[in-house]
Design a protein around this motif. Structure first.
Motif, short mmCIF file in Angstrom:
data_model
loop_
_atom_site.label_atom_id
_atom_site.label_comp_id
_atom_site.label_asym_id
_atom_site.label_seq_id
_atom_site.Cartn_x
_atom_site.Cartn_y
_atom_site.Cartn_z
N GLY A 5 0.79 -1.22 0.00
CA GLY A 5 0.00 0.00 0.00
C GLY A 5 0.82 1.27 0.00
N SER A 6 2.10 1.16 0.33
CA SER A 6 2.94 2.36 0.45
C SER A 6 3.97 2.52 -0.67
CB SER A 6 3.69 2.35 1.79
OG SER A 6 2.78 2.33 2.86
N VAL A 7 4.65 1.45 -1.00
CA VAL A 7 5.74 1.55 -1.99
C VAL A 7 5.23 1.97 -3.36
CG1 VAL A 7 7.57 0.29 -3.18
CG2 VAL A 7 7.26 -0.01 -0.72
N PRO A 8 4.18 1.37 -3.90
CA PRO A 8 3.72 1.83 -5.22
C PRO A 8 3.30 3.30 -5.22
CG PRO A 8 2.76 -0.30 -4.70
CD PRO A 8 3.43 0.19 -3.45
N GLN A 9 2.65 3.74 -4.15
CA GLN A 9 2.24 5.13 -4.07
C GLN A 9 3.45 6.06 -3.99
OE1 GLN A 9 -0.42 4.84 -0.71
NE2 GLN A 9 -2.19 4.92 -2.07
N ALA A 10 4.48 5.64 -3.26
CA ALA A 10 5.70 6.44 -3.15
C ALA A 10 6.40 6.54 -4.50
CB ALA A 10 6.64 5.84 -2.11
N LEU A 11 6.39 5.44 -5.24
CA LEU A 11 7.01 5.46 -6.57
C LEU A 11 6.25 6.38 -7.52
CD1 LEU A 11 7.87 1.68 -6.96
CD2 LEU A 11 9.47 3.56 -6.58
N VAL A 12 4.94 6.36 -7.45
CA VAL A 12 4.13 7.26 -8.28
C VAL A 12 4.44 8.71 -7.90
CG1 VAL A 12 1.78 8.08 -8.71
CG2 VAL A 12 2.28 5.64 -8.76
N ALA A 13 4.52 9.01 -6.61
CA ALA A 13 4.82 10.37 -6.16
C ALA A 13 6.18 10.82 -6.68
CB ALA A 13 4.79 10.44 -4.64
N PHE A 14 7.16 9.95 -6.62
CA PHE A 14 8.50 10.30 -7.11
C PHE A 14 8.52 10.45 -8.62
CE2 PHE A 14 12.48 8.67 -8.95
CZ PHE A 14 13.27 9.79 -8.69
N PHE A 15 8.01 9.47 -9.34
CA PHE A 15 8.07 9.51 -10.81
C PHE A 15 7.24 10.64 -11.40
CE2 PHE A 15 9.36 4.88 -10.51
CZ PHE A 15 10.67 5.12 -10.90
N SER A 16 6.27 11.15 -10.64
CA SER A 16 5.45 12.27 -11.10
C SER A 16 6.06 13.62 -10.73
CB SER A 16 4.05 12.18 -10.48
OG SER A 16 3.42 10.99 -10.85
N SER A 17 7.18 13.62 -10.03
CA SER A 17 7.75 14.86 -9.50
C SER A 17 8.70 15.55 -10.48
CB SER A 17 8.50 14.58 -8.20
OG SER A 17 9.65 13.80 -8.44
N THR A 18 8.90 16.84 -10.23
CA THR A 18 9.84 17.62 -11.01
C THR A 18 11.04 18.06 -10.19
OG1 THR A 18 8.60 19.65 -10.53
CG2 THR A 18 8.05 18.48 -12.57
N ASP A 19 10.95 17.95 -8.87
CA ASP A 19 12.06 18.29 -7.98
C ASP A 19 11.80 17.66 -6.61
OD1 ASP A 19 10.26 20.02 -6.62
OD2 ASP A 19 10.97 21.77 -7.71
N PHE A 20 12.70 17.87 -5.67
CA PHE A 20 12.60 17.26 -4.35
C PHE A 20 11.30 17.63 -3.65
CE2 PHE A 20 13.22 17.35 0.24
CZ PHE A 20 13.64 16.06 0.48
N GLU A 21 11.04 18.92 -3.58
CA GLU A 21 9.84 19.38 -2.87
C GLU A 21 8.57 18.86 -3.53
OE1 GLU A 21 7.74 23.49 -1.25
OE2 GLU A 21 9.75 23.60 -2.13
N ASP A 22 8.54 18.81 -4.83
CA ASP A 22 7.39 18.31 -5.55
C ASP A 22 7.12 16.85 -5.20
OD1 ASP A 22 5.25 18.65 -7.45
OD2 ASP A 22 6.47 17.61 -8.95
N ALA A 23 8.17 16.06 -5.06
CA ALA A 23 8.01 14.64 -4.68
C ALA A 23 7.37 14.52 -3.31
CB ALA A 23 9.36 13.93 -4.71
#
Length: 80
Positions: A5-23
């Motif tokens: 429940g956590s890892v896939p969501q974290a990967l989506v958050a990272f891969f959708s980001s443009t910088d550190f704060e955005d992630a």
């Protein structure tokens, strides 16, 4: 919470980001176990983007002296 429940969501958050704060913002906006999701996404984002100096300094000011020493020692042992 589970890693399923956590890892896939974290990967989506990272891969959708443009910088550190955005992630981090992406991870928090997902909801659920947001602290775990943000910790995972933030770790990936730090490795990929680095941490902006202003955010690092703001975080360091919130740590007590022993924790600041741990962070400094870690950064010295594992430079970016």
């Amino acid at each position: 919470s589970s890693c399923q429940g956590s890892v896939p969501q974290a990967l989506v958050a990272f891969f959708s980001s443009t910088d550190f704060e955005d992630a981090i913002r992406n991870a928090i906006s997902i909801g659920g176990d947001s602290d775990t999701i943000a910790a995972i996404a933030g770790s990936l984002a730090e490795a990929h983007y680095g941490i902006p100096e202003d955010l690092r300094e703001a975080a360091m000011q919130r740590l007590d002296a022993p924790l600041q020493e741990i962070v400094t020692a870690f950064e010295a042992a594992f430079p970016a």
